[in-house]
Design an enzyme around this catalytic site. Sequence first.
Site, mmCIF file in Angstrom:
data_model
loop_
_atom_site.group_PDB
_atom_site.id
_atom_site.type_symbol
_atom_site.label_atom_id
_atom_site.label_comp_id
_atom_site.label_asym_id
_atom_site.label_seq_id
_atom_site.Cartn_x
_atom_site.Cartn_y
_atom_site.Cartn_z
ATOM 1 N N CYS A 269 -8.077 14.704 -24.317
ATOM 2 C CA CYS A 269 -8.916 16.274 -24.298
ATOM 3 C C CYS A 269 -10.443 16.013 -24.962
ATOM 4 C CB CYS A 269 -8.055 17.138 -25.068
ATOM 5 S SG CYS A 269 -7.828 16.907 -26.903
ATOM 6 N N ARG B 193 -14.522 21.597 -17.237
ATOM 7 C CA ARG B 193 -14.968 20.790 -18.196
ATOM 8 C C ARG B 193 -14.694 19.226 -17.452
ATOM 9 N NH1 ARG B 193 -13.121 21.499 -24.139
ATOM 10 N NH2 ARG B 193 -14.736 19.786 -24.712
#
Length: 264
Positions: A220, A172
């Site tokens: 995040c 990611r």
Amino acid sequence: MRPLIDAAEAAALAGAVRLDVRWTLGGPSREADHLAGHLPGAVRLDLDRDVCGPVGTVGGRHPLPEPEALQAVLQAAGIDDDSTVLVYDDGDGLAASRTWWTLRWAGIEDVLVLRGGIKAWTSAGLPLATGPESPEPGTVTVRPGRLPVLDADEAAAWAKERELVDVRAPERYRGETEPLDPVAGHIPGAANLFLGEDDLADAERLRERLAPHPDAAYYCGSGVTAARAALAVTAAGMPTPPVYIGSWSDWVARGREVATGEER
């Protein structure tokens, strides 16, 4: 490793307010699981509804709650200003860490997380209760801002001037996949250090992994895994670090510059 405690320590903790914050990302409410079995006396809080604020155009998928709304939730859970609060989830530490972080941000000093969650409790042979809980209302006053929080501009500056750490999975971070947000990649200048639930189990391993990052801030996807990183840093005996609580979901909603691949 306080604020992380094991099941035996949790069972011996007299007078603590227990919060059941079991949560499934994108899944249904866990209210039925709470009614079917929870730590005795534990009050049910929903991460999306009770711990985080409503989702808007910006702010990320798990924004900060309004202080007045959070105060009402915590008072209904029976929390006073001097309460010890024990938080638990299924065991991955995600919802429990974000709740721990939010309560500490709100000015509650003594907040603990059950390492291993409800699975650790039942594995230790400890009992569960069923049905709803109805605690006496508490008198806590929410005093927001007690932990360091970054906004998008501050996160960008931190990446340039210090160290901003992205704790999402490497694929990611590199922009190879993005299952939740509309744009893949990472904040320019950010480093990647994936911290998983296994890292919460070993204090020495934590210290070794975190030692090269003494001045880092964390983000995040939406401020949940970053809160787990903040708990890990704190449990390793280091100061609780700044968190970009809006994280990647807020960053891309604002149309900010995106980087992909590895940082040099």
